[in-house]
Design an enzyme around this catalytic site. Sequence first.
Site, PDB file in Angstrom:
ATOM      1  CB  THR A   1      22.971 -58.427  -2.362  1.00 39.03           C
ATOM      2  OG1 THR A   1      23.753 -58.914  -1.285  1.00 39.03           O
ATOM      3  CG2 THR A   1      22.616 -59.567  -3.286  1.00 39.03           C
TER       4      THR A   1
ATOM      5  CB  ILE B   1      23.704 -52.290   3.220  1.00 41.27           C
ATOM      6  CG1 ILE B   1      25.223 -52.037   3.270  1.00 41.27           C
ATOM      7  CG2 ILE B   1      23.159 -52.500   4.632  1.00 41.27           C
ATOM      8  CD1 ILE B   1      25.660 -50.964   4.237  1.00 41.27           C
ATOM      9  CG  HIS B   2      19.965 -56.200  -0.536  1.00 38.89           C
ATOM     10  ND1 HIS B   2      20.024 -57.095  -1.556  1.00 38.89           N
ATOM     11  CD2 HIS B   2      19.804 -54.989  -1.109  1.00 38.89           C
ATOM     12  CE1 HIS B   2      19.906 -56.447  -2.707  1.00 38.89           C
ATOM     13  NE2 HIS B   2      19.785 -55.174  -2.453  1.00 38.89           N
ATOM     14  CB  ALA B   3      16.244 -57.006   4.110  1.00 35.18           C
TER      15      ALA B   3
ATOM     16  CB  ALA C   1      20.113 -53.533   6.654  1.00 31.37           C
TER      17      ALA C   1
END
Lengths: 543, 85
Positions: free
Chosen positions: B12, B14-16, B19
Amino acid sequence: MTNFYGKGVCGGIALGKVYVADRERRHIRRIGIKDVKEQLGRFETAKEKAREQLSHIYEKALIEVGETNAEIFSIHMMMLEDEDYNESVINIIETQKVNAEYAVDVTGENFARMFANMDDAYMRARQADVRDVSQRIVSCMSEGEEKEGEMDDNVIVCAHDLSPSETVVLDKSKVLGFVTSHGSSNSHTAILARNMALPAVIGVGDKFLESIDDGDFIIVDGYDGRIIVNPDGETIEAYKKKRQKDLHKKELLKNLKGKENVTLDGRKINIYANIGSAENIGDVLYNDAGGIGLFRSEFLYLEREDFPSEQEQFEVYKTVLESMAGKKVVIRTLDIGADKQAEYFCLEKEENPALGLRAIRICLTRPEIFKTQLRALYRASVYGNLAIMFPMIVNVWEIEKIFSLCEEVKKELCEGGIRYSENVEIGIMIETPASAIISDILAPRLDFFSIGTNDLTQYTLACDRQNPSLEQFCDTHHTALLRLIKYACDSAHKNGAWVGICGELASDTSLTEEFIKMGIDELSVSPSQVLSVREKVRSIRIE
Amino acid sequence: MKSFTYVIKDETGIHARPAGLLSKLAKKFSSEIMIEKDKKTVNVTRLMMLMGLGVKCGDTVTVTVTGDDEETAFEEISEFFKRNL
């Protein structure tokens, strides 16, 4: 009665009254100000308040939807503290000398646009989060406390879109489901809805909101993505039934998933699933079956022009074995003939196909077909826990012949340097009275029996199972049948073999207790029946 | 100054969630921690910009750590990438 269609993001059926939760994005006015300090102070205070709210929502979400999903609210809190976000708000207030609401709104929109322009669907969906955070700060700044509309009981929440926090703060005891005219299935709203198990349909379109009002009666079908506004009586009845069934199934899932198949006094039994194609694996895992008790390999042969190749079969068996990750997978070799026909086999027309050249009889008369399947099976055996089962056995010599063919295949694989597992269990279907009656002679040669009750019933009672006028004569609980099952079961156990049932009777819960008393080790049923049989097993006391 | 280059393996990217965690971790240090992808550089503590970088699986990023505690920061941050990304 009007229908609307969208995307069902959470399965389930809801019938209830509409509650329009459409807080149109509040229009935020740009107001010139003189006291910059005052506005900066309002921003800080609002942020403080927003932080408190978010930490409450986070706690609530933690309980309701679990840590992974609650995490989004801790990200909201971090967005609140984000330096660029804060600098932007402060900068707008200071340089443009405007109200804090406006500065927050513009900043939120700018960041939302940044996400909206990204090429990744997940990231695009994050614009909702930035807007959600900004809206929260703005509403924390408004003087009068926001007055939440009083919600009736049993409502279906309808809105343009619901922000993640709106979804979580909803009073779930009153909400039956929700419908949004926008929104993506990647949005946290959709994910949270799934976790709360509320039927939800999104992306229904703007027309929907225009044609409903508070108090309208609607049906939400989260499976088909269908909304019915003001349905007629008949439709309501049909959906009420569908809902009952659905609820019962979910109840089973909730209560029984992950539980053991064990009687009140501690007797355990395996409950496996019957499947007819690799596509059913999802159902098998979803319903928590302990393995596959019957994989009907004939689907590979049906509805096609020519024999499936060894490679083709190998790929399918490998997929099934790998997907089941070490759980037992019993694959039944080709069971064709009688009611299952394929043109290219060029089988002669028979007077009495149920008693004709079928299943293992075809395999033993045409070993080239059989050996292709055996090779595919043995090659796949290294990818999981394989058991091979042979159908329609009547004679001891059939088993001897099968073993010698298996040995040939293994020898060829060995010479070709192809790996296969040495731990493949070999068993047969007990589906003819003959095999049941000589089960004591067959058992020492085998690892297991699986009783195919459909054929065993028709052969024992001499009743064609496809003839409806024989129903009164075709007693599936006939003593003759139960005696054969019991005898096969005892023969297996005396010889250290295990025994399962893979026909219709396996899911007949009025017999579960008797089967357990007999000592049956495994019941294999269709995936959707695994949990109802488990429920039955858990209610039985043997002693 | 210490730096490392890393190819993102997480499906996925660097998603929410990652991050947020990375941003939180970076704030522990006094060193400045920058991440670069396709000539665009952002400060790792800046969550929105970090998410805005849109780092996906297979992307190559360069992380640079500069400051008093760069030794520890470098170690912990590179460990974070190895474990989570």
